[in-house]
Design a protein around this motif. Structure first.
Motif: not given
Length: 77
Positions: A36-45
């Motif tokens: 979830r943390k990786a997905i959130k980071k990817q979405q933010k980028m």
């Protein structure tokens, strides 16, 4: 003396051997959290890149409008 050294070496190796095995195991909850943390980071980028792209497009459109306006002004003189 040799028995004590052998025993100490055995203890050290058993401790060293057990640590990496324990550190490598990741619980399903931890794995899900990291995912979830990786997905959130990817979405933010991705959102940041999209915002930058929109800003560049608006700037290009504004520049084009100015050029057209300048060309029309020079044409009528």
């Amino acid at each position: 003396m040799k028995r004590i050294a052998a025993f100490l070496l055995l203890v050290v190796l058993s401790i060293a051997g057990s640590m990496p095995a324990q550190a490598q195991r990741i619980s399903p909850e931890e794995n899900a959290r990291q995912s979830r943390k990786a997905i959130k980071k990817q979405q933010k980028m991705l959102n940041k890149a999209n915002k930058k792209q929109r800003k560049a497009m608006k700037k290009a459109e504004k520049k084009q409008r100015k050029e057209i306006k300048k060309a029309n002004r020079n044409l009528h003189r």
